[in-house]
Every structure is written in C-alpha cells, then in structure tokens.
Design an enzyme around this catalytic site. Structure first.
Site, PDB file in Angstrom:
ATOM      1  N   TYR A 141       1.880   6.896   7.912  1.00  0.00           N
ATOM      2  CA  TYR A 141       0.657   6.542   7.409  1.00  0.00           C
ATOM      3  C   TYR A 141       0.151   5.437   7.800  1.00  0.00           C
ATOM      4  O   TYR A 141      -1.201   5.226   8.369  1.00  0.00           O
ATOM      5  CB  TYR A 141       1.001   6.581   5.798  1.00  0.00           C
ATOM      6  CG  TYR A 141      -0.396   5.938   5.059  1.00  0.00           C
ATOM      7  CD1 TYR A 141      -1.267   6.885   4.797  1.00  0.00           C
ATOM      8  CD2 TYR A 141      -0.270   4.830   4.402  1.00  0.00           C
ATOM      9  CE1 TYR A 141      -2.558   6.251   4.200  1.00  0.00           C
ATOM     10  CE2 TYR A 141      -1.518   4.213   3.828  1.00  0.00           C
ATOM     11  CZ  TYR A 141      -2.288   5.063   3.936  1.00  0.00           C
ATOM     12  OH  TYR A 141      -3.650   4.800   2.923  1.00  0.00           O
ATOM     13  N   GLU A 182      -5.996   6.025  -4.967  1.00  0.00           N
ATOM     14  CA  GLU A 182      -6.081   4.553  -5.186  1.00  0.00           C
ATOM     15  C   GLU A 182      -5.848   4.198  -6.747  1.00  0.00           C
ATOM     16  O   GLU A 182      -5.104   3.333  -7.103  1.00  0.00           O
ATOM     17  CB  GLU A 182      -7.070   3.708  -4.643  1.00  0.00           C
ATOM     18  CG  GLU A 182      -6.845   3.722  -3.025  1.00  0.00           C
ATOM     19  CD  GLU A 182      -5.990   2.991  -2.347  1.00  0.00           C
ATOM     20  OE1 GLU A 182      -5.230   2.199  -3.322  1.00  0.00           O
ATOM     21  OE2 GLU A 182      -5.661   2.973  -1.230  1.00  0.00           O
ATOM     22  N   TRP A 214       2.574   2.401  -3.429  1.00  0.00           N
ATOM     23  CA  TRP A 214       1.868   3.660  -2.468  1.00  0.00           C
ATOM     24  C   TRP A 214       2.762   4.712  -2.050  1.00  0.00           C
ATOM     25  O   TRP A 214       2.259   5.603  -2.010  1.00  0.00           O
ATOM     26  CB  TRP A 214       0.942   2.841  -1.406  1.00  0.00           C
ATOM     27  CG  TRP A 214       0.146   3.966  -0.756  1.00  0.00           C
ATOM     28  CD1 TRP A 214       0.210   4.077   0.789  1.00  0.00           C
ATOM     29  CD2 TRP A 214      -0.999   4.401  -1.134  1.00  0.00           C
ATOM     30  NE1 TRP A 214      -0.671   5.035   0.902  1.00  0.00           N
ATOM     31  CE2 TRP A 214      -1.426   5.285  -0.281  1.00  0.00           C
ATOM     32  CE3 TRP A 214      -1.832   4.721  -2.405  1.00  0.00           C
ATOM     33  CZ2 TRP A 214      -2.551   6.079  -0.059  1.00  0.00           C
ATOM     34  CZ3 TRP A 214      -2.637   5.758  -2.524  1.00  0.00           C
ATOM     35  CH2 TRP A 214      -3.219   6.075  -1.439  1.00  0.00           C
TER      36      TRP A 214
END
Length: 171
Positions: A7, A29, A37
C-alpha cells in the site's frame, strides 16, 4: 506487513482523482477512525463488495435491510454509526450532485518539502480543518480534521513521505 508495505509503495501519497474513488477513501478513512489502517486494508475488498463498489448512487439507496446486512458482515468493521454515516454521506453527495473530486482537491495546499522525519508530520492542518468544516456543512459525517488530513495524505493532496523515502516525489 507485506500488505501495508505494498500500500505504501504503490498507493499512499499518490494523487487519486474521481468522485467515486474519493468517496471510497472518505468512507474507509471514516471506518479507520480509532483503528489501525492495516485493519481496513485487510478488509478493503470486503468493504468494496459490501458497499456496492462505493457506487454513490447505489449506496445512497441503502435502507434498513442493508444496514442490518452490514451489521452482520464479518468482512467489514461492524459499527452502526460508521455504516450509517457512509450511507448518509452517499446521500448528501448524491442529493447535492456534488463533485467530490473538485471539492476535496480545492483544499490541497501548495506542495511543500517532504518532512525530515515522522515527528514533523502534523495530525491536522489549516486545510484539513477547513475541509472537514466544509464537508460537515454539506452534511457529511465522520470527517473531522484528523480524518480529513489522513485523507489528504492517502490521496496525494499532501506528500508526507519522509525526505529519505525512496518513493518518487509526484509533482
């Protein structure tokens, strides 16, 4: 984690455009708020499936049956407030005919030098505070200044790769 490294190396901090793509990122988000995350990355494909590929018009039509379905889906973060916010955000965008790409990118600050180290990376900026305020004014939820800044980082509106990071600077 290899997933997190991939990522970082291929997505994070790279300019992302398009209302649907940005709606996905705003939504993810929001789901990330209070979590790692990496949790969201591991569940991203499931989120895409559960939320109709983040098609704004389709998500805007989700109702109680969809909320119930999502609350029982182990492949996503099952938080009622975040699920309802995602659906409500889709409705706010659809009802206003909002060009999310144009709106969000209007808050992108002038490019600055990359931070020397992670301690120099802010959690919020004047631009993220302004973005959050405008999104809330337009009826979106789970879009506070910290979430807005994380969105700005992830979508390349700001480049917070540290100065010695190998990822090329995008102009």
């Amino acid at each position: 984690s290899e997933l997190y490294r991939e990522y970082h190396d291929t997505e994070w901090g790279r300019p992302l455009r398009g209302t649907q793509a940005l709606f996905e990122r705003v939504s993810l988000e929001a789901f990330q708020s209070g979590l790692s995350w990496l949790v969201i990355l591991r569940k991203r494909d499931n989120f895409r499936s559960a939320f109709a590929g983040f098609d704004i018009d389709r998500v805007a039509r989700f109702g109680e049956k969809d909320i119930d379905r999502l609350l029982t889906d182990p492949g996503i973060v099952r938080n009622r407030a975040k699920i309802e916010a995602t659906i409500g955000n889709a409705r706010a965008i659809a009802d206003a005919g909002l060009d999310l790409d144009e709106l969000l990118w209007s808050f992108a600050p002038v490019r600055r030098a990359r931070p020397s180290d992670l301690s120099k990376v802010p959690a919020t900026t004047a631009e993220s505070v302004a973005m959050a305020k405008e999104l809330k004014r337009r009826g979106l939820r789970f879009v506070g200044p910290t979430t807005a800044y994380a969105l700005m980082q992830a979508t390349g509106m700001v480049d917070d790769h540290v100065a010695d990071c190998w990822v090329p600077v995008v102009s």
